[in-house]
Structures are given as structure tokens and as C-alpha cells.
Design an enzyme around this catalytic site. Structure first.
Site, PDB file in Angstrom:
ATOM      1  N   LYS A  13       2.494  -4.904   4.543  1.00  0.00           N
ATOM      2  CA  LYS A  13       1.782  -4.322   5.686  1.00  0.00           C
ATOM      3  C   LYS A  13       0.565  -5.166   6.067  1.00  0.00           C
ATOM      4  CE  LYS A  13       0.844  -0.349   3.727  1.00  0.00           C
ATOM      5  NZ  LYS A  13       1.348  -0.570   2.350  1.00  0.00           N
ATOM      6  N   ARG A  88      -1.824   8.198   4.594  1.00  0.00           N
ATOM      7  CA  ARG A  88      -1.169   8.105   3.290  1.00  0.00           C
ATOM      8  C   ARG A  88      -0.521   9.421   2.881  1.00  0.00           C
ATOM      9  NH1 ARG A  88      -2.753   2.890   1.555  1.00  0.00           N
ATOM     10  NH2 ARG A  88      -2.534   2.668  -0.673  1.00  0.00           N
ATOM     11  N   ARG A 127       0.612 -11.101  -7.584  1.00  0.00           N
ATOM     12  CA  ARG A 127      -0.355 -11.337  -6.498  1.00  0.00           C
ATOM     13  C   ARG A 127      -1.732 -11.718  -7.070  1.00  0.00           C
ATOM     14  NH1 ARG A 127      -0.589  -6.882  -1.788  1.00  0.00           N
ATOM     15  NH2 ARG A 127      -1.605  -5.579  -3.335  1.00  0.00           N
ATOM     16  N   ARG A 155      -6.034  -8.163  -8.632  1.00  0.00           N
ATOM     17  CA  ARG A 155      -6.648  -6.869  -8.319  1.00  0.00           C
ATOM     18  C   ARG A 155      -6.358  -5.932  -9.479  1.00  0.00           C
ATOM     19  NH1 ARG A 155      -4.555  -5.080  -2.400  1.00  0.00           N
ATOM     20  NH2 ARG A 155      -4.457  -3.078  -3.449  1.00  0.00           N
ATOM     21  N   ARG A 166       1.389   3.624  -8.410  1.00  0.00           N
ATOM     22  CA  ARG A 166       1.145   3.631  -6.951  1.00  0.00           C
ATOM     23  C   ARG A 166       2.461   3.877  -6.205  1.00  0.00           C
ATOM     24  NH1 ARG A 166      -1.903  -1.796  -5.885  1.00  0.00           N
ATOM     25  NH2 ARG A 166      -2.131  -1.031  -3.762  1.00  0.00           N
TER      26      ARG A 166
END
Ligand code: AMP
Length: 210
Positions: A13, A88, A127, A155, A166
């Protein structure tokens, strides 16, 4: 134009949203980015949000809605915005509906990026972000250049265990928004999020032109 980008964390996204924002000349409102900046700067908002974020939980709705209202009040958002990572859950979607209506705005499309869970886990756990430039890399698919290789960081919420949590939160709370918007007059466009970045961008733009 007002667009929502829906999809699991790591579906792409952010990447697609930034490119669309540039092409369409409207800002991307990414609630996750706003929260991460607040955490980095150690503001009150950041202190409130950090615990939820590190655990892969949703930050309370009232905090998020305040951010969205503020972002939409910016001059650059007068012609529209691309929502990335918001709404969300159904309650946020209802609030967004009210906020848009109050401002005489309307949603033009909801774009859903479909990506299988295992691809998401591989994408996110590899990532890395360069704290100096803010660039996002992937250890396998898009490795950082040599000068950044030693300083890139992961992260905290991209660790595999947190990513899996998540994804559960996404399935339980966010994925129902696809059906929510399908029952409303706004067009819902589902695209294959595993396609190459540029090709996917073209596909989204062509769906928006229809
Ligand atoms: P993201 O970068 O969109 O994946 O967001 C990272 C984290 O920020 C999420 O796991 C949540 O903890 C928090 N967050 C971002 N957007 C929202 C939102 N709309 N509602 C609740 N929490 C959010």
C-alpha cells in the site's frame, strides 16, 4: 479524488500509494507513517501509540481519527487524498464516512491489494529502513546500496512473530471492510498485489480511469 488502499500490512500500500499520490497530485495520508514519525520525535502522540504498534495491535480509534481530521484539513488535501492504512476497522470506516460527508467530500474508489499471507511474511521480515534517507529496502528483493547496508534497521513490528499477529488483526478487523464497501455505492477494485510494482501501478490507474 478520495481513495482507500486496503490490504494486509506489507501488501504494498505504501509503495503504490506514494506513486499514486504523485501521479494524481493529492497527498497520501498514511496513519502508520504519521505514528512512526511521532514515535521517533517522542511526542505525546508517539508515547501513546508506541506500545500498541510494537505489539502489532491497533492504536485506539480516537487517536487515529484526530490524525486523519488534521491531515484532511491541510491545504494540500483540498482536492482529495489517498488513505493508506486507514480505515483499519468498521468503526473507523463509519467515522471516515462522516468526516468526508461533513467536508462535502466523497469516496471515489477502494483499491484492494490481494497478497497471500506467506508472501507477506517473507516481504516484511526482510524489510529494512535506512534511518538516514528513510528509504525502504528488502534484504532479498531490493538490497540496500553498500553505503547504507550497515545502517539499515528493521522496524520492531516487522519481526516475524509480530508480522503474524498483525496479519491476524488484519483478517479479523480490517478484511471485513472489503465486504463493507462492496455493500456501498463506491467501486471496490481488487488487484493482484504480487505483480511487479510498475505493472500494478498501471493496473490501478487504468481501473481508476474506467
Ligand atoms: P502500518 O504502517 O499501516 O502497517 O501501521 C503500523 C502500525 O501503526 C499498526 O500495526 C498499528 O499499530 C498502527 N496503525 C496504523 N494505522 C492505524 C489505524 N488506522 N488504526 C489503528 N492503528 C493503526
Amino acid at each position: 479524488m478520495h481513495l482507500i488502499l486496503l490490504g494486509a500490512p506489507g501488501a504494498g500500500k505504501g509503495t503504490q500509494g506514494s506513486q499514486l499520490a504523485e501521479t494524481l497530485g493529492i497527498p497520501k495520508i498514511a496513519t502508520g507513517d504519521i505514528l512512526r514519525t511521532a514515535v521517533r520525535e517522542g511526542t505525546d502522540l508517539g508515547r501513546k501509540a508506541q506500545e500498541y504498534m510494537d505489539a502489532g495491535e491497533l492504536v485506539p480509534d480516537e487517536v487515529i481519527l484526530g490524525l486523519v481530521r488534521e491531515a484532511l484539513a491541510n491545504e494540500e488535501a483540498r482536492r482529495g487524498a489517498i488513505f493508506d492504512g486507514f480505515p483499519r476497522n468498521v468503526s473507523q470506516a463509519e467515522s471516515l464516512g462522516k468526516i468526508l460527508e461533513e467536508g462535502g467530500r466523497a469516496l471515489d474508489a477502494v483499491i484492494v491489494l490481494d497478497v497471500p499471507d506467506e508472501v507477506i511474511v517473507e516481504r516484511m521480515s526482510g524489510r529494512r529502513t535506512d534511518p538516514v534517507s528513510g528509504e525502504v529496502y528488502h534484504i532479498k528483493f531490493n538490497p540496500p546500496p553498500p553505503e547504507a547496508a550497515d545502517r539499515v534497521v528493521q522496524r520492531p513490528d516487522d519481526r516475524e512473530e509480530t508480522v503474524r499477529h498483525r496479519l491476524e488483526v488484519y483478517t479479523e478487523q480490517t478484511a471485513p471492510l472489503i465486504a463493507y464497501y462492496e455493500e456501498r455505492p463506491v467501486p471496490v477494485e481488487r488487484v493482484e498485489g504480487t505483480r511487479p510494482i510498475a505493472e500494478l501501478q498501471e493496473e490501478i490507474l487504468s481501473r481508476l480511469r474506467r
